[in-house]
Design a protein around this motif. Sequence first.
Motif, short mmCIF file in Angstrom:
data_model
loop_
_atom_site.label_atom_id
_atom_site.label_comp_id
_atom_site.label_asym_id
_atom_site.label_seq_id
_atom_site.Cartn_x
_atom_site.Cartn_y
_atom_site.Cartn_z
N PRO A 60 0.80 -1.09 -0.10
CA PRO A 60 -0.28 -0.01 -0.12
C PRO A 60 0.74 1.29 0.07
N PHE A 61 2.08 1.29 0.58
CA PHE A 61 3.08 2.42 0.49
C PHE A 61 3.15 2.82 -1.07
N TYR A 62 3.35 2.02 -1.77
CA TYR A 62 3.70 2.46 -3.20
C TYR A 62 2.25 2.76 -3.88
N ASN A 63 0.97 2.23 -3.69
CA ASN A 63 -0.30 2.79 -3.96
C ASN A 63 -0.37 4.16 -3.53
N ASP A 64 0.05 4.49 -2.47
CA ASP A 64 -0.21 5.65 -2.14
C ASP A 64 0.71 6.59 -2.90
N VAL A 65 1.99 6.42 -2.97
CA VAL A 65 3.00 7.12 -3.88
C VAL A 65 2.38 7.41 -5.16
N VAL A 66 1.96 6.46 -5.82
CA VAL A 66 1.41 6.56 -7.27
C VAL A 66 0.28 7.57 -7.16
N TYR B 143 1.22 2.86 -15.28
CA TYR B 143 1.81 1.93 -14.14
C TYR B 143 2.29 0.57 -14.45
N GLY B 144 3.30 0.36 -13.84
CA GLY B 144 3.97 -1.02 -14.08
C GLY B 144 4.46 -1.40 -12.74
N ASN B 145 4.18 -2.81 -12.40
CA ASN B 145 4.65 -3.46 -11.12
C ASN B 145 5.58 -4.21 -11.23
N THR B 146 6.84 -4.09 -10.98
CA THR B 146 7.96 -5.30 -11.15
C THR B 146 7.73 -6.52 -10.31
N ASP B 147 7.20 -6.40 -9.09
CA ASP B 147 7.14 -7.29 -8.06
C ASP B 147 8.61 -7.66 -7.96
N GLU B 148 9.57 -6.91 -7.48
CA GLU B 148 10.95 -7.36 -7.20
C GLU B 148 11.45 -8.37 -8.38
N ASP B 149 11.13 -8.10 -9.76
CA ASP B 149 11.67 -9.01 -10.70
C ASP B 149 12.38 -8.40 -11.71
#
Length: 336
Positions: A73-79, A95-101
């Motif tokens: 949720p931290f990154y959701n709030d940043v976005v 928006y793109g989520n790398t999921d630490e990959d």
Amino acid sequence: MPVSIREVAQRAGVSVGTVSNVLNRPDEVSAESVDKVTRAIDELGYVRNDAARKLRAGISTTVGFVVLDGQNPFYNDVVRGAEDEATRHGIAILYGNTDEDHRREKLYLDLFEEQQVRGLLIAPYGDVTSRLQRLRSRGIATVLVDRFSGDGRFSSVSVDSVVGGRMAAEHLIQTGRRRIAFVGGPFDIRQVNDRLAGARVAAENAGDHIDLEVVATAAMTVDEGVAAGARIVSRPRREWPDALFAANDLLALGLLQSLVVDGRMLVPDDIAIIGFDDIAFAAAAAVPLSSIRQPSRMIGRTALRIVLEEATDPDSIARQTVFQPELVVRASTRAR
């Protein structure tokens, strides 16, 4: 099918170029032609493709945002903060989520480069310096988010995670805790290393009577926190720590869940827990969670403003914006 500019020209009895001039430079067209084109537009219901027009002119109306963990949720709030600022400027966020990959990170960087976005915000996984330099050489402004630019090549917006880690450990020590376990990972995430470094500073400053160990996790998720909690509880009782500092709130919530379900270690009587980020769920946990707060929306808004400024002025000097963290104390670290 949407009405084309050619159809408008045919209805008005003028050239496609005249229609384009009416739409973009009406002062260069006769009043009669403006009237003809305007009536044709009204009759056909033509809607101009403003995004395509700006793209042809070399002005994209989109900014890419690549985040480290879309489930946090931290990154959701940043976005959300970036989106709020983008709306003021008529800009859309992709928006793109790398999921630490690393592979997913490369995929999104490739995509946003192909799309020729106006700018890129990125919370990177590992070192992406060479790739970001390539984007900048192609005219795509780039700002690091939640990551300090150590060499100053790129602008960045972050929180001082070393200070935050020190604050968390100092708080645990002040509540009487002496055996602290730092729970976090993977350690190729810069923020994890910085928070651990801050905790080590606090332990060293407190003297030899403080024991700080590291419990490594494969990711910064609730499930990893649950698994780490189970490993800790499975130890002989004499080896249990009396405090846990989790590298983020998701890990802390997983640790809390694991301990509450097991029931042998009471929070905060037997063991204290503090997290990092202060997401909304922290205050609503079964035992309200102490945390190190980051100004998440302000980070997003600031990063968006900077990337738009740099897109307008490519020669602007990179700047490093560092916010200070805030200790938020709740029941999970109550003094014994």
